[in-house]
Design a protein around this motif. Structure first.
Motif, mmCIF file in Angstrom:
data_model
loop_
_atom_site.group_PDB
_atom_site.id
_atom_site.type_symbol
_atom_site.label_atom_id
_atom_site.label_comp_id
_atom_site.label_asym_id
_atom_site.label_seq_id
_atom_site.Cartn_x
_atom_site.Cartn_y
_atom_site.Cartn_z
ATOM 1 N N ILE A 92 0.843 -1.205 0.000
ATOM 2 C CA ILE A 92 0.000 0.000 0.000
ATOM 3 C C ILE A 92 0.877 1.252 0.000
ATOM 4 O O ILE A 92 0.653 2.186 -0.753
ATOM 5 C CB ILE A 92 -0.961 -0.019 1.209
ATOM 6 N N GLN A 95 2.193 1.810 -3.243
ATOM 7 C CA GLN A 95 1.157 1.877 -4.282
ATOM 8 C C GLN A 95 1.538 0.968 -5.452
ATOM 9 O O GLN A 95 1.611 1.398 -6.616
ATOM 10 C CB GLN A 95 0.946 3.329 -4.737
ATOM 11 N N PRO A 97 -0.011 -2.016 -6.759
ATOM 12 C CA PRO A 97 -0.921 -2.606 -7.754
ATOM 13 C C PRO A 97 -1.439 -1.598 -8.777
ATOM 14 O O PRO A 97 -1.661 -0.434 -8.456
ATOM 15 C CB PRO A 97 -2.091 -3.126 -6.907
ATOM 16 N N GLN A 98 -1.613 -2.071 -9.980
ATOM 17 C CA GLN A 98 -2.384 -1.313 -10.972
ATOM 18 C C GLN A 98 -3.665 -2.112 -11.208
ATOM 19 O O GLN A 98 -4.625 -1.920 -10.477
ATOM 20 C CB GLN A 98 -1.555 -1.071 -12.235
ATOM 21 N N CYS A 99 -3.680 -3.018 -12.182
ATOM 22 C CA CYS A 99 -4.907 -3.830 -12.313
ATOM 23 C C CYS A 99 -5.070 -4.727 -11.102
ATOM 24 O O CYS A 99 -6.182 -5.057 -10.718
ATOM 25 C CB CYS A 99 -4.923 -4.613 -13.624
ATOM 26 N N CYS A 136 1.120 -5.176 -15.956
ATOM 27 C CA CYS A 136 1.038 -3.724 -15.801
ATOM 28 C C CYS A 136 2.434 -3.111 -15.634
ATOM 29 O O CYS A 136 2.577 -1.898 -15.702
ATOM 30 C CB CYS A 136 0.190 -3.350 -14.596
ATOM 31 N N GLY A 137 3.422 -3.930 -15.350
ATOM 32 C CA GLY A 137 4.783 -3.407 -15.213
ATOM 33 C C GLY A 137 5.047 -2.756 -13.870
ATOM 34 O O GLY A 137 5.662 -1.701 -13.785
ATOM 35 N N ARG A 141 8.257 -1.189 -8.452
ATOM 36 C CA ARG A 141 7.596 -0.945 -7.159
ATOM 37 C C ARG A 141 7.557 -2.207 -6.300
ATOM 38 O O ARG A 141 7.585 -2.131 -5.068
ATOM 39 C CB ARG A 141 6.191 -0.392 -7.385
ATOM 40 N N GLY B 19 -6.000 2.986 3.991
ATOM 41 C CA GLY B 19 -5.285 1.921 4.663
ATOM 42 C C GLY B 19 -4.643 2.348 5.968
ATOM 43 O O GLY B 19 -4.116 1.546 6.695
ATOM 44 N N GLY B 72 -6.656 -0.799 -13.930
ATOM 45 C CA GLY B 72 -5.292 -0.582 -13.477
ATOM 46 C C GLY B 72 -4.815 0.826 -13.765
ATOM 47 O O GLY B 72 -3.790 1.258 -13.267
ATOM 48 N N PRO B 211 -3.448 8.230 -2.066
ATOM 49 C CA PRO B 211 -3.398 6.792 -2.375
ATOM 50 C C PRO B 211 -4.574 6.387 -3.263
ATOM 51 O O PRO B 211 -5.654 6.971 -3.190
ATOM 52 C CB PRO B 211 -3.495 6.120 -1.009
ATOM 53 N N ARG B 212 -4.334 5.412 -4.111
ATOM 54 C CA ARG B 212 -5.417 4.901 -4.954
ATOM 55 C C ARG B 212 -6.438 4.164 -4.106
ATOM 56 O O ARG B 212 -6.095 3.397 -3.227
ATOM 57 C CB ARG B 212 -4.843 3.952 -6.012
ATOM 58 N N VAL B 215 -6.351 0.133 -4.064
ATOM 59 C CA VAL B 215 -5.154 -0.619 -3.684
ATOM 60 C C VAL B 215 -5.371 -1.542 -2.474
ATOM 61 O O VAL B 215 -4.970 -2.709 -2.515
ATOM 62 C CB VAL B 215 -3.944 0.331 -3.494
ATOM 63 N N PRO B 216 -6.009 -1.086 -1.378
ATOM 64 C CA PRO B 216 -6.146 -2.011 -0.235
ATOM 65 C C PRO B 216 -6.815 -3.339 -0.598
ATOM 66 O O PRO B 216 -6.369 -4.400 -0.158
ATOM 67 C CB PRO B 216 -6.983 -1.194 0.762
ATOM 68 N N ASP B 620 1.187 10.482 -8.450
ATOM 69 C CA ASP B 620 1.853 9.187 -8.278
ATOM 70 C C ASP B 620 1.292 8.164 -9.247
ATOM 71 O O ASP B 620 1.993 7.265 -9.712
ATOM 72 C CB ASP B 620 1.727 8.689 -6.834
ATOM 73 N N VAL B 623 2.962 8.675 -12.554
ATOM 74 C CA VAL B 623 4.282 8.032 -12.520
ATOM 75 C C VAL B 623 4.127 6.520 -12.724
ATOM 76 O O VAL B 623 4.851 5.900 -13.518
ATOM 77 C CB VAL B 623 5.014 8.348 -11.196
ATOM 78 N N ALA B 624 3.153 5.933 -12.037
ATOM 79 C CA ALA B 624 2.937 4.484 -12.158
ATOM 80 C C ALA B 624 2.572 4.094 -13.590
ATOM 81 O O ALA B 624 3.058 3.078 -14.114
ATOM 82 C CB ALA B 624 1.841 4.030 -11.193
ATOM 83 N N GLN B 625 1.713 4.891 -14.221
ATOM 84 C CA GLN B 625 1.333 4.588 -15.608
ATOM 85 C C GLN B 625 2.523 4.721 -16.545
ATOM 86 O O GLN B 625 2.685 3.940 -17.480
ATOM 87 C CB GLN B 625 0.205 5.523 -16.070
ATOM 88 N N GLU B 627 5.722 4.346 -15.679
ATOM 89 C CA GLU B 627 6.615 3.209 -15.398
ATOM 90 C C GLU B 627 6.094 1.942 -16.074
ATOM 91 O O GLU B 627 6.830 1.219 -16.751
ATOM 92 C CB GLU B 627 6.692 2.944 -13.881
ATOM 93 N N GLY B 628 4.801 1.696 -15.867
ATOM 94 C CA GLY B 628 4.214 0.479 -16.431
ATOM 95 C C GLY B 628 4.239 0.504 -17.953
ATOM 96 O O GLY B 628 4.465 -0.528 -18.596
ATOM 97 N N ILE B 631 7.703 -0.428 -19.064
ATOM 98 C CA ILE B 631 8.001 -1.856 -18.901
ATOM 99 C C ILE B 631 7.222 -2.694 -19.919
ATOM 100 O O ILE B 631 7.759 -3.626 -20.519
ATOM 101 C CB ILE B 631 7.754 -2.285 -17.437
ATOM 102 N N ILE B 669 13.712 3.740 -13.009
ATOM 103 C CA ILE B 669 12.918 4.507 -13.973
ATOM 104 C C ILE B 669 12.618 5.837 -13.295
ATOM 105 O O ILE B 669 12.098 5.855 -12.170
ATOM 106 C CB ILE B 669 11.591 3.796 -14.318
#
Lengths: 154, 723
Positions: A92, A95, A97-99, A136-137, A141, B19, B72, B211-212, B215-216, B620, B623-625, B627-628, B631, B669
């Motif tokens: 958590i 952060q 997880p994506q899907c 999701c790559g 993380r 969370g 996602g 936070p998303r 996620v929890p 954030d 950034v995650a999108q 990074e993903g 990859i 990254i």
């Protein structure tokens, strides 16, 4: 149809199914423990990872008939009593997880690592986690989250 | 106004709190969540609808309806953030629920001003941004109006703080939760002018790291994907489909299959055979026993993906133009005037989506066939009821879709083939049916990013300026191939995109960033080839090309700064650069690589990227999108290759269609987001298209050799090194 008795997350479950039925279908479809995911059916992706007596196993390739009655199976639902395993908290915080679909398997795989090696190096983390795919790559993380959980152990 | 049930979900409380409060029970949370001093007994909870997007409860909980599928990309958090900003909601009190599938109310305008509920092309946040700011501002107006009436003060004298209405003149304040009891809908709800919306410097939520919401539930196994759903009396369905797309089946052992224990029905499809059984294992066992003769007299028969690329080259070399998709200036005249000409060809094999959750859906068609309920993950929720209704010959309002989390979309889940299959199985058996695709089904009856060939030609003038660029694309799929071939941010006065279509009979589809992947690979490689010939630095040639595009140039400069472009990397390493725009986002990427010459394996050590995506709603998550996307881009560049021989798909699962593993992810990254107050742009696909060009360019710098055919598998790289 044969009857089986399984120890899952500290409870005994009785299941009637064919001997060849993979543990994954037993968990998901017979027992509605759906946190363990189906990804490939070949042990190639790790989405179905559970612990068998503490060791990470791919439940999609484990026929129910190969399990012993006294073997303890742990799924993501039983990893911690309240969802507060250090890895779940680190997941958590980072952060990760994506899907989210692969993440139960990732966390179960990582938990087995920290059980054996509370302070893994980056190389040990990568080597241990290499069997778990994430489309999701989220890999960078995942490494950070495992390092965070390991740091929380100190 | 409508009352709704006092349904308290502990999970949602926990998730709303990010969370942080996991150990606290829901009841203990009420006082801190309520904003009011008094504790509310659960039996006294009351909720009111403020507008279609917002429900408010008397303990302060604010329910915001999310109109988008969550696959996602994070928009289930980003969209409510946009609304909550204008509502001036306390984010800790927000609970997010999936909006009803009602396109008129919850759709956004796209594709020629039509309202849609579809989540494709990175359009969700940008598509809803204005509408959700307005919806939030109007909900706030309703709360202000109610308080103004209650206190008999002019509405203009009221202000808001997070989840509070304040009247400065009298020093009074009232929490949003307390407004539930005095809520009054105004006769007219005005359109709030944009001048009355918050200015970016007033944002408390947009642009802040939150936070998303999902996620929890995604770390304890409780997030519900469609594949996790069980409904009472449910059966299991599977299909056997042809290895040659479109081949027609004749089942030769129906009696044997029918006699197997637990088999409910055999259901014919034009392209496959369905089996419904009492358990999944019985359905799969029956599928394995199906004896099917396939009529392969279809377009795909005879297609050989690798040798057909030679035919693609001939089509590209033919003198007549194909379908001209885009034209600026006069390319042919400029080519004739050019002092020096360049030509290069790039190729791309088929690739597959490989979303981690194999396709599946649950359908329950009523015994009389007059209504249906669906559980599915889909990128196209607004289309499901009309599609299913048409299949059943009923009205769309008789179909209910329960939208679940998607275990990846990537473009594959914007079609509804799998949902229609589940409906047919349920209709045929009169039972709810969970349709499962195995990974092999998902891969072999997939819908791929098409095989394609890009032939680029350019001419330069006496100063070395590129004055003409012709981009010829050969393959199946029209717009699937053409996206990303335009160069709006490079100052090249004469450009054309010329599409030469083939028809190979293979199912094809949008794959994250669509044509941008192959086209940016070609364009960015070609720019570097011209730069190398002219002895120019790859950064400098792009600087010159972007001189009239300051925002694009800013991403270039930022990425160069992050990567220390002017400082050489360690021996044995090289950096490569590429730029691309996708769904409005401008993105420069730089990678640093090394090559194992013995094996041909390329390793990406670092990746830096700067993106201008307008207003950043969830930093954030952006950034995650990014990074993903990098990859997944690397996965397509190094690992992924789907081949076809005589029409038959040659791969079947992750052992022969590998995707990138953690050992091949970069060590780091780094992402920079350019400050901007422009409207938000699409972020989900921004970084994927730049990866191939950046890697190919780094490889050329390191080895002097050019990689021209995706994927850059070790065997291909070795052949290029040895050539």
């Amino acid at each position: 149809m044969p009857a089986y008795s399984l120890q899952i997350n500290g409870k005994t479950h009785k299941v009637n199914t064919e001997a060849s039925t993979p543990l994954l279908w037993v968990l998901r479809e017979h027992l509605a423990l759906s946190g363990t995911k189906f990804g490939c059916g070949l042990g190639q992706c790790g989405a179905c990872t559970v612990h068998l007596d503490g060791s990470p196993m791919r439940s999609c390739t484990l026929p129910i008939s190969s399990l012993q009655e006294n073997q303890e199976i742990t799924t993501i639902e039983g990893l911690s009593p309240n969802g507060k395993h250090p890895l779940q908290e680190a997941w958590i915080e980072e952060q990760v997880p994506q899907c989210g679909y692969c993440q139960s398997g990732q966390i179960m795989q990582a938990a087995a690592l920290l059980d054996q090696n509370s302070q893994p190096t980056r190389e040990e983390i990568i080597s241990h986690m290499n069997g778990n795919l994430c489309r999701c790559g989220t890999y960078t993380r995942i490494v950070k989250a495992i390092q965070r959980a390991a740091d929380a152990n100190t | 106004m409508e009352k709704s049930s006092n349904n308290i979900s502990r999970r949602n409380f926990i998730a709303a709190a990010g969370g942080v409060t996991l150990a606290i029970t829901a009841y203990a949370l009420y006082p801190t969540l309520s904003g009011s001093k008094k504790e509310i007994d659960p039996s006294d909870l009351a909720e009111e609808k403020v507008n279609a997007w917002v429900h408010l409860r008397n303990d302060g909980q604010i329910t915001i309806y999310n109109p988008a599928a969550e696959m996602g990309q994070g928009s289930m958090t980003a969209l409510p953030v946009i609304l909550a900003e204008e509502l001036d909601a306390d984010w800790d009190k927000v609970k997010i629920e999936t909006a009803p599938i009602n396109v008129e109310t919850y759709g956004f305008k796209a594709f020629g001003n039509r309202k849609v509920m579809i989540n494709v092309g990175s359009r969700t946040v940008m598509g809803y941004y204005d509408a959700l700011r307005q919806a939030g501002a109007q909900a706030r107006y309703i709360l202000l109006h109610s308080v103004a009436q209650h206190w008999s003060v002019p509405i203009q004298e009221l202000n808001t703080a997070p989840s509070l209405v304040q009247h400065e003149a009298s020093g009074r304040e009232i929490s949003y939760g307390e407004i539930v009891d005095i809520l009054q809908e105004p006769e007219n709800i005005p359109e709030i002018p944009s001048s009355d919306l918050k200015s970016p410097d007033e944002f408390r939520l947009i642009g802040k790291v939150l936070p998303r919401y999902d996620v929890p539930a995604k770390v304890d196994g409780s997030a519900q994907f469609a594949i996790d759903i069980q409904v009472p009396d449910m059966h299991y369905g599977v299909l056997e489909r042809g290895k040659v797309h479109g081949a027609k089946p004749s089942l030769t052992n129906a009696a044997e299959i029918q006699s197997l224990e637990g088999i409910i029905a055999i259901v014919p499809f034009s392209y496959g055979v369905g089996v419904v059984a009492t358990t999944l294992e019985k359905a799969l066992a029956a599928k394995a026993k199906l004896a099917i003769d396939w009529d392969r007299n279809v377009t795909a028969q005879g297609h050989d993906s690798q040798s057909d690329l030679e035919g693609y080259q001939q089509l590209a070399d033919a003198s007549s133009d194909g379908k001209v998709m885009h034209k600026v200036g006069d390319v042919k005249a400029a080519m004739r005037k050019g002092i020096k000409k360049y030509t290069a060809t790039y190729k791309n094999d088929y690739i597959y989506h490989a979303q981690m959750e194999p396709l599946n859906a649950i359908a329950s068609v009523a015994a009389d066939g007059q209504s249906a309920e669906i559980w599915a993950g889909t990128q196209n929720p607004g289309s499901i009821a009309p599609t299913v209704a048409k299949e059943l010959g009923i009205e769309a309002d008789q179909v209910k879709l329960n939208l679940c989390y998607l275990g990846g979309g990537l473009g594959r889940r914007s079609t509804s083939d799998y949902i229609v299959e589940s409906v047919k199985l349920s209709q045929a058996t009169g039972k709810p049916v969970k349709l499962m695709w195995t990974r092999e089904d998902d891969l072999q009856y997939g819908m791929y990013r098409p095989l394609s060939l890009q032939k680029l030609e350019a001419a330069t003038d006496a100063n070395g300026q590129i004055i003409a660029l012709n981009h010829c694309i050969v393959g199946d799929g029209s717009n699937l191939l053409a996206s990303g071939a335009k160069n709006a941010f490079y100052n090249i006065p004469n450009q054309a995109v010329d599409l030469r279509l083939t028809q190979k009979g293979i199912r094809i589809k949008h794959w994250r960033a669509v044509g941008h992947g192959p086209n940016k690979f070609a364009i960015e490689s070609f720019i570097d080839e011209i730069a190398a010939d002219q002895g120019k630095d790859p950064l400098d040639i792009r600087r010159a090309l972007m001189k009239d595009s300051p925002k694009a140039l800013a991403t270039l400069e930022k990425a160069a700064e992050m990567a220390n472009w002017n400082t050489p990397p360690a021996p044995g390493r090289a950096r490569g650069i590429a730029f691309g725009e996708r769904s409005g986002a401008l993105c420069t990427g730089i990678c640093e690589i090394s090559v194992e010459e013995d094996s041909g394996k390329i390793r990406v050590h670092h990746f830096w990227s700067a993106v201008d995506a307008g207003t950043i709603v969830q930093p954030d998550n952006v950034v995650a999108q990014m990074e993903g996307g990098i990859i997944m881009g690397m996965s397509s560049v190094f690992c992924e290759q789907l081949t076809i021989k005589n029409g038959e798909i040659q791969q079947s699962n992750f052992h022969d269609y590998p995707i990138l593993r953690i050992e091949d992810a970069p060590e780091s990254i780094e992402i920079a987001m350019m400050p901007s107050t422009d409207s938000p742009k699409g972020i989900g696909e921004a970084s994927t298209p730049i990866v191939a060009g950046a890697i190919a360019n780094a490889f050329a710098t390191l080895t002097g050799k050019r990689l021209r055919h995706l994927p850059f598998s070790p065997s291909r790289v070795k052949r290029v090194l040895e050539a």
